[in-house]
Design an enzyme around this catalytic site. Structure first.
Site, PDB file in Angstrom:
ATOM      1  N   CYS A 285      16.551  28.864   4.825  1.00 33.35           N
ATOM      2  CA  CYS A 285      15.396  29.447   5.051  1.00 33.35           C
ATOM      3  C   CYS A 285      14.406  28.608   5.947  1.00 33.35           C
ATOM      4  O   CYS A 285      13.220  28.370   5.937  1.00 33.35           O
ATOM      5  CB  CYS A 285      14.422  29.496   3.606  1.00 33.35           C
ATOM      6  SG  CYS A 285      15.370  30.716   2.661  1.00 33.35           S
TER       7      CYS A 285
ATOM      8  N   GLN B 178      10.223  20.720  -3.237  1.00 29.89           N
ATOM      9  CA  GLN B 178      11.264  19.817  -3.401  1.00 29.89           C
ATOM     10  C   GLN B 178      10.968  18.434  -3.874  1.00 29.89           C
ATOM     11  O   GLN B 178      11.769  17.487  -4.088  1.00 29.89           O
ATOM     12  CB  GLN B 178      12.122  19.574  -2.101  1.00 29.89           C
ATOM     13  CG  GLN B 178      12.752  20.874  -1.524  1.00 29.89           C
ATOM     14  CD  GLN B 178      13.553  21.527  -2.603  1.00 29.89           C
ATOM     15  OE1 GLN B 178      14.474  20.704  -3.246  1.00 29.89           O
ATOM     16  NE2 GLN B 178      14.368  22.635  -2.188  1.00 29.89           N
TER      17      GLN B 178
ATOM     18  N   HIS C 102      10.032  25.360   5.551  1.00 26.98           N
ATOM     19  CA  HIS C 102      10.740  26.554   4.735  1.00 26.98           C
ATOM     20  C   HIS C 102       9.934  27.822   5.347  1.00 26.98           C
ATOM     21  O   HIS C 102       8.689  27.943   5.468  1.00 26.98           O
ATOM     22  CB  HIS C 102      10.705  26.253   3.304  1.00 26.98           C
ATOM     23  CG  HIS C 102      11.363  27.216   2.312  1.00 26.98           C
ATOM     24  ND1 HIS C 102      10.864  28.575   2.233  1.00 26.98           N
ATOM     25  CD2 HIS C 102      12.441  27.165   1.558  1.00 26.98           C
ATOM     26  CE1 HIS C 102      11.964  29.116   1.523  1.00 26.98           C
ATOM     27  NE2 HIS C 102      12.814  28.458   1.079  1.00 26.98           N
TER      28      HIS C 102
ATOM     29  N   ASP D  24       3.546  21.749   0.422  1.00 33.15           N
ATOM     30  CA  ASP D  24       4.696  22.368  -0.404  1.00 33.15           C
ATOM     31  C   ASP D  24       5.460  21.450  -1.256  1.00 33.15           C
ATOM     32  O   ASP D  24       6.179  20.483  -0.618  1.00 33.15           O
ATOM     33  CB  ASP D  24       5.589  23.148   0.833  1.00 33.15           C
ATOM     34  CG  ASP D  24       6.850  23.798   0.201  1.00 33.15           C
ATOM     35  OD1 ASP D  24       7.229  23.476  -1.007  1.00 33.15           O
ATOM     36  OD2 ASP D  24       7.404  24.752   0.961  1.00 33.15           O
TER      37      ASP D  24
ATOM     38  N   LYS E 192      13.170  24.874 -10.102  1.00 36.75           N
ATOM     39  CA  LYS E 192      13.613  24.037  -9.229  1.00 36.75           C
ATOM     40  C   LYS E 192      13.705  22.660 -10.322  1.00 36.75           C
ATOM     41  O   LYS E 192      13.902  21.348  -9.598  1.00 36.75           O
ATOM     42  CB  LYS E 192      13.306  23.690  -7.748  1.00 36.75           C
ATOM     43  CG  LYS E 192      13.708  24.687  -6.981  1.00 36.75           C
ATOM     44  CD  LYS E 192      13.177  24.567  -5.510  1.00 36.75           C
ATOM     45  CE  LYS E 192      12.878  25.706  -4.754  1.00 36.75           C
ATOM     46  NZ  LYS E 192      14.179  26.162  -4.271  1.00 36.75           N
TER      47      LYS E 192
HETATM   48  N1  PMP Z   1       9.541  25.651   0.074  1.00 34.98           N
HETATM   49  C1  PMP Z   1      10.533  24.582  -0.040  1.00 34.98           C
HETATM   50  C2  PMP Z   1      10.607  23.434   0.538  1.00 34.98           C
HETATM   51  C3  PMP Z   1      11.714  25.373  -0.809  1.00 34.98           C
HETATM   52  O1  PMP Z   1      12.861  24.292  -0.770  1.00 34.98           O
HETATM   53  C4  PMP Z   1      11.846  26.429  -1.301  1.00 34.98           C
HETATM   54  C5  PMP Z   1      12.905  27.015  -2.077  1.00 34.98           C
HETATM   55  N2  PMP Z   1      14.301  26.696  -1.243  1.00 34.98           N
HETATM   56  C6  PMP Z   1      10.680  27.246  -1.314  1.00 34.98           C
HETATM   57  C7  PMP Z   1       9.644  26.678  -0.637  1.00 34.98           C
HETATM   58  C8  PMP Z   1      10.367  28.550  -1.829  1.00 34.98           C
HETATM   59  O2  PMP Z   1      10.575  28.513  -3.406  1.00 34.98           O
HETATM   60  P1  PMP Z   1      10.813  29.602  -4.132  1.00 34.98           P
HETATM   61  O3  PMP Z   1      11.806  30.478  -3.656  1.00 34.98           O
HETATM   62  O4  PMP Z   1      10.941  29.267  -5.541  1.00 34.98           O
HETATM   63  O5  PMP Z   1       9.507  30.319  -4.065  1.00 34.98           O
END
Ligand code: PMP
Length: 410
Positions: free
Chosen positions: A364, A201, A121, A198, A224
């Protein structure tokens, strides 16, 4: 686990969308909130609201107690050794930036390497690009297999004594792959590197044990995992948080302030400058209570079973391409796919007209889209309140879309 029963706790799931039952399959972007979380936040504002750590009055003590109890709750949820290893942040993105700016920049030197997969991401990629640019370190990418998995032998080959940081998602938000972080941590540590995981998920969808995983840092977001937006967590091993510098400064985080110099509190408070996200932390604690009551292992099985069924049925549709592990191979609770040459935004619009909410875009993860040679994909992601009926609704809606866009398939 009875998803039908759980659904009753989520007021939003009774919304009608374009005349249809809401089929919410965008859980990887954000989850819905149960009444128990909404009530915990309301209760806090109705009975305990105050600033923390300074008020010498009853409400100040109650708010402080509730906020610090939330920290203990988080520590128990991820099996951290101490609540002092839990820093409240705004979310995964902020947590990862804090590590990259407050820890990594001071450690990295020219010639050092940061190892990561190209599927990360953007929030676990750009902070490392920035840290590399500032220090002269370089990024080194792990190869991905065609099914999106990462082979340990490739990690062995990429991680050397030049490696200082390995940054990796536990579960990919696009591929649905579950990366072997425990084994990768072992490889990183053998070379004196740290591993940043990270968990955006993974933490919402499976049991997490940071000691067993042996990660050095873990980042995740409350929204999430049934919690409110604006709250997240940075877990760090105590000795690393002690070394790490705050990245923003002001009230609450200080020890002694002089005209020209100041000192900080110890971790985690030195990282929480300004009035913290009190109601958010309390909401997150309530979300964790809810998830543990249902059972994380149960949730993991449930989400993966729905995704497996969706993959199997979508793969049978002529013109559908599945990204990530093929049918029959293990994956977490999400499926990313495309329907012929139909743009995922058009597909998602047709699905929305039938009440089915999915994600369409680059998720992203632009470098990964480039590897796949597509501008965007569609993604359906499952959670504890989804049912087999939701999978049926998804598949039926994709079949209808196929009729509608007939000319662009094939
Ligand atoms: N890392 C991963 C794997 C994600 O799926 C996401 C959210 N789509 C993020 C980071 C970023 O999370 P946040 O927007 O809540 O900071």
């Amino acid at each position: 686990m009875n998803a039908e029963e759980l659904r009753k706790d989520f007021p939003i799931l009774s919304e009608r969308i374009n005349g249809h039952r809401l089929v919410y399959l965008d859980n990887a972007a954000t989850s819905q909130k149960p009444r128990q979380v909404i009530d915990a936040i309301r209760r806090y504002y109705e009975h305990d609201n105050s600033n923390v750590h300074r008020g010498v009055h009853t409400l100040g003590s109650r708010a402080t107690e509730a906020y610090e109890a939330a920290r203990e709750r988080v520590a128990r949820f991820i099996r951290a050794k101490s609540p002092q290893e839990i820093v409240f942040t705004r979310g995964t993105t902020e947590s990862l930036n804090m590590i990259a700016h407050g820890y990594a920049r001071a450690k990295l030197r020219e010639g050092d390497e940061i190892v990561l997969p190209p599927s990360e991401h953007h929030s676990n990629l750009i902070p490392w690009q920035q840290a590399a640019r500032a220090t002269g370190a370089t990024l080194r990418y792990l190869p991905l297999q065609p099914d999106g998995t990462i082979r340990l032998e490739d990690v062995e080959a990429a991680v050397t004594d030049r490696t200082k940081i390995v940054a990796i998602a536990h579960v990919s938000n696009v591929l649905g792959t579950v990366n072997p972080v425990r084994e990768i941590a072992e490889i990183a540590h053998r070379h004196g590197a740290i591993i940043v995981v990270d968990g955006a998920q993974s933490v919402p969808h499976m049991p997490t044990d940071v000691v067993e995983m042996d990660c050095d840092f873990l980042a995740f977001s409350g929204h999430k995992m049934l919690g409110p937006t604006g709250i997240g967590v940075l877990y760090g091993k105590a000795e690393l948080l002690a070394e790490m510098e705050p990245t923003y400064f002001g009230g609450e985080m200080i020890d002694v302030v002089d005209l020209y110099e100041s000192t900080w509190k110890e971790a985690p408070w030195k990282f929480e400058g300004g009035t913290p996200i009190i109601a958010g932390a309390i909401g997150l604690a309530a979300a964790m209570d809810y998830l543990e009551k249902v059972g994380l292992a149960e949730i993991e099985r449930h989400d993966a079973a729905l995704a497996a069924k969706a993959v199997e049925r979508l793969a049978e549709i002529d013109g559908v391409t599945i990204f990530g592990p093929p049918p029959g191979q293990s994956r977490a609770g999400l499926v990313t796919f495309n329907l012929g040459r139909v743009h995922p935004h058009d597909l998602a619009t047709v699905l929305d007209a039938r009440g089915v909410a999915i994600r369409a875009g680059h998720h992203c993860a632009q470098p990964l889209m480039r590897l796949f040679n597509v501008p965007a994909t569609a993604r359906a992601s499952f959670y504890l309140y989804n049912t087999e009926e939701d999978v049926d609704a998804l598949v039926d809606a994709v079949l209808e879309a196929k009729e509608f866009f007939g000319h662009a398939i094939g």
